[in-house]
Design a protein around this motif. Structure first.
Motif, short mmCIF file in Angstrom:
data_model
loop_
_atom_site.label_atom_id
_atom_site.label_comp_id
_atom_site.label_asym_id
_atom_site.label_seq_id
_atom_site.Cartn_x
_atom_site.Cartn_y
_atom_site.Cartn_z
N TYR A 234 0.79 -1.23 0.00
CA TYR A 234 0.00 0.00 0.00
C TYR A 234 0.83 1.28 0.00
N LEU A 235 2.14 1.17 0.15
CA LEU A 235 2.95 2.36 0.34
C LEU A 235 3.82 2.76 -0.85
N THR A 236 4.23 1.80 -1.67
CA THR A 236 5.21 2.10 -2.72
C THR A 236 4.74 3.20 -3.65
N GLY A 237 3.49 3.12 -4.10
CA GLY A 237 2.96 4.13 -5.01
C GLY A 237 2.98 5.52 -4.40
N GLN A 238 2.72 5.60 -3.09
CA GLN A 238 2.73 6.89 -2.40
C GLN A 238 4.16 7.41 -2.23
N LEU A 239 5.07 6.51 -1.90
CA LEU A 239 6.47 6.91 -1.70
C LEU A 239 7.09 7.45 -2.98
N ARG A 240 6.65 6.96 -4.12
CA ARG A 240 7.19 7.47 -5.38
C ARG A 240 6.83 8.93 -5.59
N ILE A 241 5.75 9.35 -4.99
CA ILE A 241 5.37 10.77 -5.05
C ILE A 241 6.11 11.57 -3.98
N GLU A 242 6.06 11.08 -2.75
CA GLU A 242 6.61 11.86 -1.64
C GLU A 242 8.13 11.95 -1.68
N GLU A 248 12.27 18.39 -8.83
CA GLU A 248 11.51 17.54 -9.75
C GLU A 248 10.01 17.83 -9.69
N ALA A 249 9.54 18.12 -8.47
CA ALA A 249 8.10 18.37 -8.27
C ALA A 249 7.92 19.19 -7.02
N ASP A 250 7.39 20.39 -7.15
CA ASP A 250 7.10 21.19 -5.97
C ASP A 250 5.79 20.71 -5.35
N GLU A 251 5.35 21.35 -4.29
CA GLU A 251 4.18 20.87 -3.57
C GLU A 251 2.93 20.90 -4.43
N SER A 252 2.81 21.87 -5.32
CA SER A 252 1.63 21.94 -6.18
C SER A 252 1.58 20.76 -7.15
N VAL A 253 2.74 20.36 -7.66
CA VAL A 253 2.79 19.20 -8.55
C VAL A 253 2.48 17.93 -7.77
N LYS A 254 3.03 17.80 -6.59
CA LYS A 254 2.75 16.61 -5.78
C LYS A 254 1.26 16.50 -5.48
N GLU A 255 0.60 17.63 -5.28
CA GLU A 255 -0.84 17.58 -5.02
C GLU A 255 -1.60 17.14 -6.26
N MET A 256 -1.10 17.49 -7.43
CA MET A 256 -1.68 16.98 -8.68
C MET A 256 -1.58 15.46 -8.72
N LEU A 257 -0.43 14.93 -8.29
CA LEU A 257 -0.20 13.49 -8.33
C LEU A 257 -1.01 12.78 -7.24
N ARG A 258 -1.16 13.41 -6.10
CA ARG A 258 -1.92 12.79 -5.01
C ARG A 258 -3.41 12.71 -5.33
N SER A 259 -3.94 13.78 -5.95
CA SER A 259 -5.39 13.78 -6.15
C SER A 259 -5.87 14.62 -7.33
N GLY A 260 -5.16 15.67 -7.69
CA GLY A 260 -5.66 16.59 -8.70
C GLY A 260 -5.90 15.95 -10.04
N ASN A 261 -4.94 15.18 -10.52
CA ASN A 261 -5.09 14.52 -11.83
C ASN A 261 -6.18 13.46 -11.78
N ALA A 262 -6.29 12.77 -10.65
CA ALA A 262 -7.33 11.76 -10.50
C ALA A 262 -8.71 12.40 -10.50
N LYS A 263 -8.86 13.52 -9.82
CA LYS A 263 -10.15 14.21 -9.79
C LYS A 263 -10.60 14.56 -11.21
N LYS A 264 -9.68 15.04 -12.00
CA LYS A 264 -10.02 15.42 -13.37
C LYS A 264 -10.42 14.19 -14.17
N MET A 265 -9.65 13.11 -14.07
CA MET A 265 -9.95 11.90 -14.83
C MET A 265 -11.27 11.28 -14.40
#
Length: 269
Positions: A234-242, A248-265
């Motif tokens: 349950y953790l590997t996918g999350q660790l790849r973001i964090e 490589e990714a500021d906090e706004s990009v990380k938030e896209m990866l955590r939920s923003g892109n999923a919300k849109k899809m």
């Protein structure tokens, strides 16, 4: 906020699973701070009639209000099984399924089989995403009773090139590429196809080990958190973001990866 775009309930015939009911998965989500999970029923991969699995998922989710608030159901549809068009309509219009997952290798049809193309177009017309699971388990560890994951005489698993023909055939559909396991060298035209299509990868796949490089190649809007639970941890996918460096990714990009892109899809915004 965390949205998991790749989770399951149900059984895997070759391995005993934990946390594979809505109740148990919800406990797992609460433990690791996941707000919403898009889920399918694993049984649909193996039932001759996939609709039976969709009905099971529907009944399980509607058994408790707490499930309907936290789970987004995806139907498993086999486009070469008789009656699949009615099953799709029932799943979307009566059961409220918010997407479709299809399994060409398990259900034994080609990626650009006319039936597959028709299914993707119908899902597109509903305004919903269609998800392709690259693989369910590592082929090196599969049961002798499981399918052979290799492609052709080169004895390799699927890679991105194998799925691009359906994207090219229906470029205006919405695609989720889950558990992406094998990188491929793409032509400039193929890269443009990925970039210009409404398509996201989840973070559960073995290939997604250098998120920074993938973000640079495909863009910040092409990835979303996914666990492939309960088959993977349950953790590997999350660790790849964090673990992404701020360069490589500021906090706004990380938030896209955590939920923003999923919300849109998933049509949540």
């Amino acid at each position: 906020m965390l949205i998991d775009i790749n989770a399951y309930v149900g059984n895997w015939p070759f391995q005993k699973l934990k946390h594979n009911t809505c109740e148990l998965l919800l406990g797992r989500m609460n433990k690791f701070g996941v707000d919403i999970s898009a889920i399918s029923n694993l049984n649909g991969i193996f039932y001759k009639n996939t609709q039976s699995a969709n009905e099971e998922l529907y009944e399980e989710i509607r058994s408790s209000r707490k499930f309907s608030d936290r789970f987004i159901p995806f139907a498993v549809i086999n486009p070469i099984y008789a009656g699949w068009r009615d099953d799709l309509e029932t799943s979307v219009k009566k059961m409220g399924m918010k997407g479709v997952r299809i399994y060409p290798k398990y259900h034994d049809f080609g990626i650009v089989d006319p039936a597959c193309i028709e299914l993707v177009k119908r899902v597109r017309d509903y305004g919903l995403p269609v998800a392709f699971e690259y693989r369910m388990v590592d082929s090196r560890q599969r049961s002798w009773m499981d399918i052979d994951y290799v492609v052709g005489t080169t004895k390799r698993e699927w890679n991105l090139k194998d799925i691009l023909p359906i994207v090219k055939a229906v470029p205006d559909a919405k695609y989720m590429i889950l558990n992406y396991a094998n990188a491929a060298v793409l032509t400039p035209e193929e890269k443009d196809l990925v970039k210009n299509t409404e398509l996201i990868f989840d973070t559960s796949g073995r290939t997604i080990t250098n998120m920074g490089e993938f973000l640079k190649t495909f863009g910040n809007d092409k990835f979303a958190f996914g666990t492939h639970s309960p088959i993977l941890d349950y953790l590997t996918g999350q660790l790849r973001i964090e673990s992404l460096h701020p360069s490589e990714a500021d906090e706004s990009v990380k938030e896209m990866l955590r939920s923003g892109n999923a919300k849109k899809m998933l049509g949540l915004i």
